[in-house]
Design an enzyme around this catalytic site. Structure first.
Site, PDB file in Angstrom:
ATOM      1  N   ARG A  17     -11.309 -42.901 -18.430  1.00  0.00           N
ATOM      2  CA  ARG A  17     -10.901 -42.808 -19.827  1.00  0.00           C
ATOM      3  C   ARG A  17     -11.965 -41.952 -20.720  1.00  0.00           C
ATOM      4  O   ARG A  17     -11.662 -41.620 -21.875  1.00  0.00           O
ATOM      5  CB  ARG A  17     -10.861 -44.216 -20.471  1.00  0.00           C
ATOM      6  CG  ARG A  17      -9.721 -44.862 -19.709  1.00  0.00           C
ATOM      7  CD  ARG A  17      -8.879 -45.867 -20.878  1.00  0.00           C
ATOM      8  NE  ARG A  17      -8.709 -45.272 -22.088  1.00  0.00           N
ATOM      9  CZ  ARG A  17      -8.702 -46.341 -23.380  1.00  0.00           C
ATOM     10  NH1 ARG A  17      -9.094 -47.489 -23.030  1.00  0.00           N
ATOM     11  NH2 ARG A  17      -8.615 -45.778 -24.336  1.00  0.00           N
ATOM     12  N   GLY A 111     -24.537 -37.624 -12.482  1.00  0.00           N
ATOM     13  CA  GLY A 111     -25.546 -37.768 -13.098  1.00  0.00           C
ATOM     14  C   GLY A 111     -25.771 -37.058 -14.365  1.00  0.00           C
ATOM     15  O   GLY A 111     -25.034 -36.762 -15.108  1.00  0.00           O
ATOM     16  N   SER A 112     -26.908 -36.621 -14.662  1.00  0.00           N
ATOM     17  CA  SER A 112     -27.312 -35.803 -15.742  1.00  0.00           C
ATOM     18  C   SER A 112     -28.493 -34.885 -15.740  1.00  0.00           C
ATOM     19  O   SER A 112     -29.349 -35.317 -14.837  1.00  0.00           O
ATOM     20  CB  SER A 112     -27.306 -36.582 -17.034  1.00  0.00           C
ATOM     21  OG  SER A 112     -28.367 -36.234 -18.107  1.00  0.00           O
ATOM     22  N   SER A 113     -28.589 -33.862 -16.468  1.00  0.00           N
ATOM     23  CA  SER A 113     -29.970 -32.844 -16.254  1.00  0.00           C
ATOM     24  C   SER A 113     -31.056 -33.430 -16.769  1.00  0.00           C
ATOM     25  O   SER A 113     -32.331 -33.091 -16.465  1.00  0.00           O
ATOM     26  CB  SER A 113     -29.451 -31.614 -16.804  1.00  0.00           C
ATOM     27  OG  SER A 113     -29.214 -31.703 -18.289  1.00  0.00           O
ATOM     28  N   CYS A 114     -30.936 -34.626 -17.755  1.00  0.00           N
ATOM     29  CA  CYS A 114     -32.226 -35.304 -18.167  1.00  0.00           C
ATOM     30  C   CYS A 114     -32.925 -36.067 -17.069  1.00  0.00           C
ATOM     31  O   CYS A 114     -34.211 -36.641 -17.295  1.00  0.00           O
ATOM     32  CB  CYS A 114     -31.694 -36.318 -19.167  1.00  0.00           C
ATOM     33  SG  CYS A 114     -30.907 -37.651 -18.544  1.00  0.00           S
ATOM     34  N   TYR A 141     -32.267 -43.999 -19.517  1.00  0.00           N
ATOM     35  CA  TYR A 141     -31.183 -43.623 -19.052  1.00  0.00           C
ATOM     36  C   TYR A 141     -31.476 -42.775 -17.770  1.00  0.00           C
ATOM     37  O   TYR A 141     -30.628 -42.856 -16.610  1.00  0.00           O
ATOM     38  CB  TYR A 141     -30.391 -42.646 -20.071  1.00  0.00           C
ATOM     39  CG  TYR A 141     -29.112 -41.983 -19.631  1.00  0.00           C
ATOM     40  CD1 TYR A 141     -27.847 -42.525 -19.265  1.00  0.00           C
ATOM     41  CD2 TYR A 141     -29.216 -40.407 -19.428  1.00  0.00           C
ATOM     42  CE1 TYR A 141     -26.620 -41.900 -18.948  1.00  0.00           C
ATOM     43  CE2 TYR A 141     -28.068 -39.812 -18.858  1.00  0.00           C
ATOM     44  CZ  TYR A 141     -26.869 -40.508 -18.665  1.00  0.00           C
ATOM     45  OH  TYR A 141     -25.610 -40.033 -18.110  1.00  0.00           O
ATOM     46  N   LYS A 145     -30.175 -43.091 -13.769  1.00  0.00           N
ATOM     47  CA  LYS A 145     -29.387 -42.140 -12.958  1.00  0.00           C
ATOM     48  C   LYS A 145     -30.118 -41.758 -11.810  1.00  0.00           C
ATOM     49  O   LYS A 145     -29.633 -41.203 -10.584  1.00  0.00           O
ATOM     50  CB  LYS A 145     -29.180 -40.856 -13.878  1.00  0.00           C
ATOM     51  CG  LYS A 145     -28.148 -40.846 -15.136  1.00  0.00           C
ATOM     52  CD  LYS A 145     -26.705 -41.165 -14.308  1.00  0.00           C
ATOM     53  CE  LYS A 145     -25.612 -41.741 -15.350  1.00  0.00           C
ATOM     54  NZ  LYS A 145     -24.285 -42.030 -14.704  1.00  0.00           N
ATOM     55  N   THR A 169     -25.078 -30.326 -16.739  1.00  0.00           N
ATOM     56  CA  THR A 169     -25.765 -30.007 -17.901  1.00  0.00           C
ATOM     57  C   THR A 169     -24.976 -30.512 -19.204  1.00  0.00           C
ATOM     58  O   THR A 169     -23.979 -31.478 -18.916  1.00  0.00           O
ATOM     59  CB  THR A 169     -25.866 -28.610 -18.134  1.00  0.00           C
ATOM     60  OG1 THR A 169     -26.695 -28.196 -19.306  1.00  0.00           O
ATOM     61  CG2 THR A 169     -24.441 -27.702 -18.320  1.00  0.00           C
ATOM     62  N   ASN A 170     -25.200 -30.301 -20.281  1.00  0.00           N
ATOM     63  CA  ASN A 170     -24.685 -30.939 -21.302  1.00  0.00           C
ATOM     64  C   ASN A 170     -23.145 -30.582 -21.490  1.00  0.00           C
ATOM     65  O   ASN A 170     -22.824 -29.342 -21.472  1.00  0.00           O
ATOM     66  CB  ASN A 170     -25.210 -30.546 -22.794  1.00  0.00           C
ATOM     67  CG  ASN A 170     -26.715 -30.766 -22.987  1.00  0.00           C
ATOM     68  OD1 ASN A 170     -27.515 -31.030 -21.937  1.00  0.00           O
ATOM     69  ND2 ASN A 170     -27.125 -31.197 -24.103  1.00  0.00           N
ATOM     70  N   LEU A 171     -22.374 -31.409 -21.431  1.00  0.00           N
ATOM     71  CA  LEU A 171     -20.933 -31.195 -21.234  1.00  0.00           C
ATOM     72  C   LEU A 171     -20.215 -31.461 -22.681  1.00  0.00           C
ATOM     73  O   LEU A 171     -20.592 -32.049 -23.411  1.00  0.00           O
ATOM     74  CB  LEU A 171     -20.163 -32.278 -20.304  1.00  0.00           C
ATOM     75  CG  LEU A 171     -20.706 -32.133 -18.803  1.00  0.00           C
ATOM     76  CD1 LEU A 171     -20.265 -33.419 -17.948  1.00  0.00           C
ATOM     77  CD2 LEU A 171     -20.339 -30.916 -18.172  1.00  0.00           C
ATOM     78  N   HIS A 184     -23.424 -36.507 -28.867  1.00  0.00           N
ATOM     79  CA  HIS A 184     -24.032 -35.570 -28.461  1.00  0.00           C
ATOM     80  C   HIS A 184     -23.973 -34.433 -29.355  1.00  0.00           C
ATOM     81  O   HIS A 184     -23.120 -34.645 -30.523  1.00  0.00           O
ATOM     82  CB  HIS A 184     -23.675 -34.848 -26.968  1.00  0.00           C
ATOM     83  CG  HIS A 184     -24.449 -35.546 -25.993  1.00  0.00           C
ATOM     84  ND1 HIS A 184     -25.728 -35.685 -25.548  1.00  0.00           N
ATOM     85  CD2 HIS A 184     -23.911 -36.517 -25.187  1.00  0.00           C
ATOM     86  CE1 HIS A 184     -25.696 -36.501 -24.442  1.00  0.00           C
ATOM     87  NE2 HIS A 184     -24.928 -37.104 -24.354  1.00  0.00           N
ATOM     88  N   LYS A 192     -19.208 -32.584 -38.024  1.00  0.00           N
ATOM     89  CA  LYS A 192     -19.923 -32.138 -39.257  1.00  0.00           C
ATOM     90  C   LYS A 192     -19.385 -30.688 -40.000  1.00  0.00           C
ATOM     91  O   LYS A 192     -18.956 -30.704 -41.420  1.00  0.00           O
ATOM     92  CB  LYS A 192     -21.258 -31.850 -39.085  1.00  0.00           C
ATOM     93  CG  LYS A 192     -22.099 -33.250 -38.817  1.00  0.00           C
ATOM     94  CD  LYS A 192     -23.677 -32.798 -38.799  1.00  0.00           C
ATOM     95  CE  LYS A 192     -24.456 -34.039 -38.308  1.00  0.00           C
ATOM     96  NZ  LYS A 192     -25.854 -33.998 -38.119  1.00  0.00           N
ATOM     97  N   ARG A 214     -30.296 -25.472 -25.377  1.00  0.00           N
ATOM     98  CA  ARG A 214     -29.427 -26.326 -24.403  1.00  0.00           C
ATOM     99  C   ARG A 214     -28.437 -25.364 -24.009  1.00  0.00           C
ATOM    100  O   ARG A 214     -28.113 -24.452 -24.256  1.00  0.00           O
ATOM    101  CB  ARG A 214     -28.927 -27.420 -25.309  1.00  0.00           C
ATOM    102  CG  ARG A 214     -29.734 -28.400 -25.885  1.00  0.00           C
ATOM    103  CD  ARG A 214     -30.228 -29.404 -24.720  1.00  0.00           C
ATOM    104  NE  ARG A 214     -31.070 -30.576 -25.216  1.00  0.00           N
ATOM    105  CZ  ARG A 214     -32.286 -30.528 -25.759  1.00  0.00           C
ATOM    106  NH1 ARG A 214     -32.931 -29.254 -25.483  1.00  0.00           N
ATOM    107  NH2 ARG A 214     -32.871 -31.561 -26.338  1.00  0.00           N
TER     108      ARG A 214
END
Ligand code: GDP
Length: 334
Positions: A17, A111-114, A141, A145, A169-171, A184, A192, A214
């Site tokens: 989801r 996972g994530s780039s962080c 976090y 990961k 990377t940021n998705l 994010h 905004k 980024r």
């Protein structure tokens, strides 16, 4: 080397989801996979070890995409660090262990780039993992990961499984979380700018200094990479998934404002954190395998804007703002 997977083999997508999971399901359908197994949270709580084991025993998936996670932006990570580390550790350990017990040979862990050190050389190569201190705003976090990566590596070593870790990377894209407190940056600025335009405001507020850089990847490209790796002969390791280029937060804000058609100014709120100064992934490993992202940032933002308007019902104001935002936030949670 391609590994053929029967089009009717059961493939479990955990987190279907959410933004990434739903994109993986779309991609699998497009490629003709017919037996995609999913569960919503009401029917399978991934924090419940016994329930997860039962599910795997009954379904016996051939492959697993582990896209379920508690995710959020810089503010959510700073405010709810316990939720981020606890939920993610439990989801990973429950799913990976149950998969091994049920004889799942191939699993793709997201996972994530962080996970990479805050100040590591750019572009970030997979080998930089665990070579320095992490960015503080999302350390819990990131630690969860990293534990997921190590679970995959350890199970491969001890049990001969083929569990692979992907670090996107940021998705961004359809089904993202538009709750301004937990989202994010890209969906936050899209919302905004959209609302500022509707209200006739003269400015939007952008957190931080606008100087951090980024990299952004459209989620359908990410889903494509996930299925590409599942079908590839790759049997272990970490693979960065990125677009190969980055922008400053100011440039991102300007691009979003142009897409939305909002002509006001940007005000930077420097009481909010910048986070890590730069996060650009090296995608050499994926390029060597023959995969590349295909969606440009401007095209991806245009498509995301369209899906956002459709989710809003394309009305003149964000319909039922809070309800939609929290609904999307909940989806994103898993
Ligand atoms: P990060 O990549 O883990 O730091 O997570 P985010 O996507 O939340 O933030 C990326 C950068 O965008 C940070 O420097 C934020 O301060 C900045 N930013 C600017 N405006 C916003 C906003 O409205 N929401 C979020 N989440 N970040 C913003």
């Amino acid at each position: 080397m391609n590994q053929s997977i029967d089009r009717d083999a059961p493939i479990y997508v955990a987190g279907n989801r959410g933004m990434v999971g739903s994109a993986i399901v779309r991609r699998l359908h497009t490629l003709g996979y017919t037996n995609i197994v999913t569960r919503d949270r009401a029917s399978l709580d991934l924090l419940d070890q016994q329930a997860v084991r039962r599910f795997f025993r009954e379904e016996r998936p051939a492959c697993v995409f582990l896209a379920a996670a508690k995710v959020g932006g810089i503010y959510a990570n700073s405010t709810y660090p316990a939720d981020f580390i606890y939920n993610n550790l439990l989801i990973e350990t429950n799913v990976i262990h149950a998969a091994k017990e049920a004889g799942v040979d191939k699993l793709i862990f997201l996972g994530s780039s962080c996970i990479y050190p805050r100040d590591c050389p750019q572009p970030i190569r997979e080998e930089y993992l665990l070579t320095g201190p992490l960015e503080k705003t999302n350390e819990p976090y990131a630690i969860a990961k990293i534990a997921g990566i190590k679970l995959c590596e350890s199970y491969n070593r001890q049990y001969g499984t083929h569990y692979i870790s992907l670090m996107p990377t940021n998705l961004y894209g359809p089904n993202d979380n538009y709750d301004l407190q937990t989202s994010h940056v890209l969906p936050a600025l899209l919302r905004k700018a959209h609302e500022a335009k509707l209200r006739g405001d003269s400015k939007i507020v952008v957190w931080g200094s606008g100087t951090p850089r980024r990299e952004f990847l459209y989620v359908d490209d990410m889903a494509d990479a996930c299925v590409f790796l599942m079908e590839s002969g790759a049997t272990e390791g970490i693979f960065n998934i990125g677009a190969g280029e980055d922008v400053t937060i100011r440039e991102l804000a300007e691009l979003i404002m142009r897409t939305v058609g909002f002509e006001g100014d940007i005000v930077f709120d420097t009481s909010k954190p910048d986070g890590t100064p730069r996060k650009l992934l090296s995608v050499d490993r994926m390029h060597m395998l023959g995969w590349r992202a295909t969606t440009s940032l401007s095209d991806g933002i245009r498509r995301t804007h369209e899906s956002y308007l459709a989710a809003c019902g394309a009305t003149s104001s964000h319909p039922d703002n809070d309800a939609v935002a929290s609904e999307l936030a909940l989806c994103r949670d898993e």
